[in-house]
Design a protein around this motif. Structure first.
Motif, PDB file in Angstrom:
ATOM      1  N   ALA A 209      13.133 -23.052  24.286  1.00  0.00           N
ATOM      2  CA  ALA A 209      12.032 -23.935  24.684  1.00  0.00           C
ATOM      3  C   ALA A 209      10.671 -23.387  24.240  1.00  0.00           C
ATOM      4  CB  ALA A 209      12.057 -24.142  26.201  1.00  0.00           C
ATOM      5  N   GLN A 210      10.492 -22.075  24.404  1.00  0.00           N
ATOM      6  CA  GLN A 210       9.247 -21.424  23.990  1.00  0.00           C
ATOM      7  C   GLN A 210       9.349 -21.018  22.518  1.00  0.00           C
ATOM      8  OE1 GLN A 210       6.285 -19.833  24.535  1.00  0.00           O
ATOM      9  NE2 GLN A 210       5.906 -21.232  26.263  1.00  0.00           N
ATOM     10  N   PRO A 211       8.600 -21.642  21.622  1.00  0.00           N
ATOM     11  CA  PRO A 211       8.744 -21.316  20.193  1.00  0.00           C
ATOM     12  C   PRO A 211       8.476 -19.848  19.872  1.00  0.00           C
ATOM     13  CG  PRO A 211       7.281 -23.209  20.520  1.00  0.00           C
ATOM     14  CD  PRO A 211       7.618 -22.702  21.876  1.00  0.00           C
ATOM     15  N   GLN A 212       7.540 -19.223  20.576  1.00  0.00           N
ATOM     16  CA  GLN A 212       7.242 -17.809  20.286  1.00  0.00           C
ATOM     17  C   GLN A 212       8.430 -16.927  20.624  1.00  0.00           C
ATOM     18  OE1 GLN A 212       5.185 -19.818  21.898  1.00  0.00           O
ATOM     19  NE2 GLN A 212       3.057 -19.519  21.241  1.00  0.00           N
ATOM     20  N   ASP A 213       9.030 -17.171  21.806  1.00  0.00           N
ATOM     21  CA  ASP A 213      10.188 -16.376  22.204  1.00  0.00           C
ATOM     22  C   ASP A 213      11.360 -16.613  21.257  1.00  0.00           C
ATOM     23  OD1 ASP A 213       8.906 -15.127  24.277  1.00  0.00           O
ATOM     24  OD2 ASP A 213       9.613 -16.504  25.818  1.00  0.00           O
ATOM     25  N   ALA A 214      11.550 -17.865  20.877  1.00  0.00           N
ATOM     26  CA  ALA A 214      12.628 -18.190  19.943  1.00  0.00           C
ATOM     27  C   ALA A 214      12.401 -17.467  18.615  1.00  0.00           C
ATOM     28  CB  ALA A 214      12.708 -19.700  19.735  1.00  0.00           C
ATOM     29  N   ALA A 215      11.147 -17.395  18.184  1.00  0.00           N
ATOM     30  CA  ALA A 215      10.824 -16.716  16.920  1.00  0.00           C
ATOM     31  C   ALA A 215      11.116 -15.217  17.019  1.00  0.00           C
ATOM     32  CB  ALA A 215       9.358 -16.956  16.553  1.00  0.00           C
ATOM     33  N   VAL A 216      10.808 -14.622  18.171  1.00  0.00           N
ATOM     34  CA  VAL A 216      11.091 -13.199  18.369  1.00  0.00           C
ATOM     35  C   VAL A 216      12.602 -12.958  18.318  1.00  0.00           C
ATOM     36  CG1 VAL A 216      11.004 -11.273  20.012  1.00  0.00           C
ATOM     37  CG2 VAL A 216       8.968 -12.680  19.648  1.00  0.00           C
ATOM     38  N   CYS A 217      13.365 -13.811  19.004  1.00  0.00           N
ATOM     39  CA  CYS A 217      14.834 -13.674  18.974  1.00  0.00           C
ATOM     40  C   CYS A 217      15.362 -13.750  17.545  1.00  0.00           C
ATOM     41  CB  CYS A 217      15.495 -14.767  19.817  1.00  0.00           C
ATOM     42  SG  CYS A 217      15.284 -14.523  21.586  1.00  0.00           S
ATOM     43  N   LYS A 218      14.874 -14.738  16.814  1.00  0.00           N
ATOM     44  CA  LYS A 218      15.306 -14.912  15.420  1.00  0.00           C
ATOM     45  C   LYS A 218      15.002 -13.674  14.591  1.00  0.00           C
ATOM     46  CE  LYS A 218      15.213 -19.500  13.392  1.00  0.00           C
ATOM     47  NZ  LYS A 218      14.336 -20.632  13.004  1.00  0.00           N
ATOM     48  N   ALA A 219      13.790 -13.146  14.776  1.00  0.00           N
ATOM     49  CA  ALA A 219      13.354 -11.976  13.998  1.00  0.00           C
ATOM     50  C   ALA A 219      14.214 -10.757  14.322  1.00  0.00           C
ATOM     51  CB  ALA A 219      11.880 -11.680  14.272  1.00  0.00           C
ATOM     52  N   ILE A 220      14.534 -10.576  15.600  1.00  0.00           N
ATOM     53  CA  ILE A 220      15.365  -9.422  15.984  1.00  0.00           C
ATOM     54  C   ILE A 220      16.776  -9.572  15.404  1.00  0.00           C
ATOM     55  CG2 ILE A 220      16.394  -8.138  17.918  1.00  0.00           C
ATOM     56  CD1 ILE A 220      13.922  -8.827  19.592  1.00  0.00           C
ATOM     57  N   GLN A 241      20.559 -22.031  25.113  1.00  0.00           N
ATOM     58  CA  GLN A 241      20.423 -20.664  24.589  1.00  0.00           C
ATOM     59  C   GLN A 241      21.641 -20.300  23.751  1.00  0.00           C
ATOM     60  OE1 GLN A 241      20.057 -18.818  28.431  1.00  0.00           O
ATOM     61  NE2 GLN A 241      17.815 -18.747  28.344  1.00  0.00           N
ATOM     62  N   VAL A 242      22.812 -20.631  24.271  1.00  0.00           N
ATOM     63  CA  VAL A 242      24.062 -20.364  23.560  1.00  0.00           C
ATOM     64  C   VAL A 242      24.015 -20.984  22.164  1.00  0.00           C
ATOM     65  CG1 VAL A 242      26.544 -20.879  23.506  1.00  0.00           C
ATOM     66  CG2 VAL A 242      25.464 -20.149  25.648  1.00  0.00           C
ATOM     67  N   ASP A 243      23.645 -22.259  22.104  1.00  0.00           N
ATOM     68  CA  ASP A 243      23.630 -22.972  20.825  1.00  0.00           C
ATOM     69  C   ASP A 243      22.642 -22.345  19.848  1.00  0.00           C
ATOM     70  OD1 ASP A 243      25.550 -24.676  21.755  1.00  0.00           O
ATOM     71  OD2 ASP A 243      24.141 -26.261  22.346  1.00  0.00           O
ATOM     72  N   PHE A 244      21.439 -22.098  20.336  1.00  0.00           N
ATOM     73  CA  PHE A 244      20.398 -21.539  19.475  1.00  0.00           C
ATOM     74  C   PHE A 244      20.792 -20.158  18.949  1.00  0.00           C
ATOM     75  CE2 PHE A 244      16.688 -18.861  18.810  1.00  0.00           C
ATOM     76  CZ  PHE A 244      15.898 -19.632  17.976  1.00  0.00           C
ATOM     77  N   LEU A 245      21.271 -19.301  19.841  1.00  0.00           N
ATOM     78  CA  LEU A 245      21.579 -17.925  19.452  1.00  0.00           C
ATOM     79  C   LEU A 245      22.812 -17.868  18.549  1.00  0.00           C
ATOM     80  CD1 LEU A 245      20.775 -16.440  22.936  1.00  0.00           C
ATOM     81  CD2 LEU A 245      19.548 -15.873  20.826  1.00  0.00           C
ATOM     82  N   ARG A 246      23.753 -18.777  18.776  1.00  0.00           N
ATOM     83  CA  ARG A 246      24.926 -18.840  17.906  1.00  0.00           C
ATOM     84  C   ARG A 246      24.510 -19.281  16.506  1.00  0.00           C
ATOM     85  NH1 ARG A 246      28.745 -21.964  20.720  1.00  0.00           N
ATOM     86  NH2 ARG A 246      30.054 -20.157  21.166  1.00  0.00           N
ATOM     87  N   GLU A 247      23.724 -20.338  16.431  1.00  0.00           N
ATOM     88  CA  GLU A 247      23.254 -20.836  15.126  1.00  0.00           C
ATOM     89  C   GLU A 247      22.499 -19.775  14.356  1.00  0.00           C
ATOM     90  OE1 GLU A 247      20.903 -24.403  15.743  1.00  0.00           O
ATOM     91  OE2 GLU A 247      22.681 -25.314  16.671  1.00  0.00           O
ATOM     92  N   ASN A 248      21.801 -18.907  15.112  1.00  0.00           N
ATOM     93  CA  ASN A 248      20.981 -17.920  14.430  1.00  0.00           C
ATOM     94  C   ASN A 248      21.685 -16.585  14.192  1.00  0.00           C
ATOM     95  OD1 ASN A 248      18.101 -18.938  13.834  1.00  0.00           O
ATOM     96  ND2 ASN A 248      18.629 -19.829  15.812  1.00  0.00           N
ATOM     97  N   GLY A 249      22.959 -16.500  14.565  1.00  0.00           N
ATOM     98  CA  GLY A 249      23.758 -15.369  14.114  1.00  0.00           C
ATOM     99  C   GLY A 249      23.977 -14.224  15.090  1.00  0.00           C
ATOM    100  N   CYS A 250      23.724 -14.456  16.382  1.00  0.00           N
ATOM    101  CA  CYS A 250      24.098 -13.453  17.385  1.00  0.00           C
ATOM    102  C   CYS A 250      25.599 -13.252  17.363  1.00  0.00           C
ATOM    103  CB  CYS A 250      23.737 -13.982  18.771  1.00  0.00           C
ATOM    104  SG  CYS A 250      22.455 -13.044  19.543  1.00  0.00           S
ATOM    105  N   ASP A 251      26.089 -12.028  17.618  1.00  0.00           N
ATOM    106  CA  ASP A 251      27.551 -11.890  17.625  1.00  0.00           C
ATOM    107  C   ASP A 251      28.151 -11.709  19.012  1.00  0.00           C
ATOM    108  OD1 ASP A 251      27.866  -8.985  18.196  1.00  0.00           O
ATOM    109  OD2 ASP A 251      26.914  -8.735  16.236  1.00  0.00           O
TER     110      ASP A 251
END
Ligand code: C2E
Ligand code: CA
Ligand code: CA
Ligand code: CA
Length: 277
Positions: A209-220, A241-251
């Motif tokens: 929901a928060q674009p800044q936090d999402a950007a930090v997650c993506k960067a990490i 959160q599950v969907d976003f983090l899965r799409e962005n490659g969390c394992d």
């Protein structure tokens, strides 16, 4: 009501004295609890993102003091300040290794255990031996133990590099916990023998929901991937959160969305259910 009235008229000095007294009491109770080993460990499932498979548990310390639950965020710092963390930490390591060995024997399935290690334990001269001994005593395979350290260990960098190399030799894995909240720089990370980053819950909770936090997650996540490190998201509570983090490659996922930390009875039930399904 009488008590509240009295409190309201406390002078500054009296309330200071009260704080000091409270702190001393906590320290005393903690000392006693460490001596008597009156703690328990709860275990929170770690889930592989790719296929929702259970890969292990994080051990989380619990203290019930005179029927009152004292959160680890409150008593761990006290244990660190008054020199109790080494003994307490050794007990945690021992219990967690034994527990994991039991799961693996009972279900004939490799489940890892992640153990939080305070920086004060980590830099103890005999830490490596302690880890090796607990593995040997429990019979747990080294690759099934993951130690979670925080970025604060990087303050004494050369020392930490050596300790991490020693641990690598033993065969355990190491994760950097609460990643993003501390000191790490990319330059330092690439030289360290660590295996995994855990994105701090504070970045997860308002993602996406928060674009800044999402950007930090993506960067990490990108950082972890480019350094060939594993990447865990902790504090995952919602499907978004599950969907976003899965799409962005969390394992790996950990959080209330899957399960809260479980006491031994609940853990038993969880495992039985998981392996019978
Ligand atoms: P941590 O290592 O970052 O552990 C994750 C914390 O987040 C745990 O709090 C866990 O119960 C909580 N949590 C997990 N999933 C969710 C979720 O979906 N939502 C929310 N809101 N919270 C979630 P807990 O058990 O209170 O532990 C707090 C901290 O205390 C730990 O943070 C760790 O830093 C420390 N700690 C716990 N056990 C030990 C230990 O054995 N040794 C050391 N040195 N520290 C410990
Ligand atoms: Ca942790
Ligand atoms: Ca954490
Ligand atoms: Ca934390």
């Amino acid at each position: 009501a009488k008590q509240a009235g009295k409190r309201r008229h406390c002078t500054f000095n009296e309330s200071m004295a009260e704080k000091v007294h409270e702190r001393l009491r906590l320290e005393q109770r903690l000392r006693q609890a460490v001596k008597e080993r009156s703690f328990t460990l709860h275990y929170q499932p770690l889930i592989r993102v790719e296929d929702n498979v259970l890969i292990g548990f994080e051990a989380l310390l619990r203290w019930q003091d005179e029927g009152q639950h004292i959160p680890p965020d409150l008593f761990i710092p006290v244990a660190e300040e008054c020199g109790l963390i080494q003994e307490l930490g050794s007990w945690v390591l021992q219990q967690a290794c034994r527990a994991a060995q039991h799961w693996n024997a009972d279900y004939h399935y490799p489940l890892k255990v992640a153990v939080n290690v305070s920086v004060m334990q980590f830099v103890e001269p005999d830490f490596r031996q302690r880890v090796a001994r607990e593995l040997a005593d429990s019979g747990l395979a080294p690759h099934l133990l993951e130690l979670e350290i925080t970025e604060s260990v990087l303050q004494s960098l050369e020392n930490s590099k050596r300790i991490l190399k020693d641990l690598k030799q033993i065969g355990v894995s190491v994760a950097i916990d609460d990643f993003g909240t501390g000191y790490s720089s990319m330059a330092v990370l690439k030289d360290l023998a660590v295996d995994r980053l855990k994105i701090d819950r504070s970045f997860i909770c308002n993602t996406p929901a928060q674009p800044q936090d999402a950007a930090v997650c993506k960067a990490i996540i990108m950082l972890a991937k480019s350094l060939m490190l594993g990447i865990t998201a902790e504090g995952v509570e919602a499907i978004a959160q599950v969907d976003f983090l899965r799409e962005n490659g969390c394992d790996t996922f950990q959080g209330y969305y899957y399960s809260p930390p479980l006491d031994s009875a609940a853990l038993e039930q969880y495992l039985r259910h998981y392996f019978s399904a």
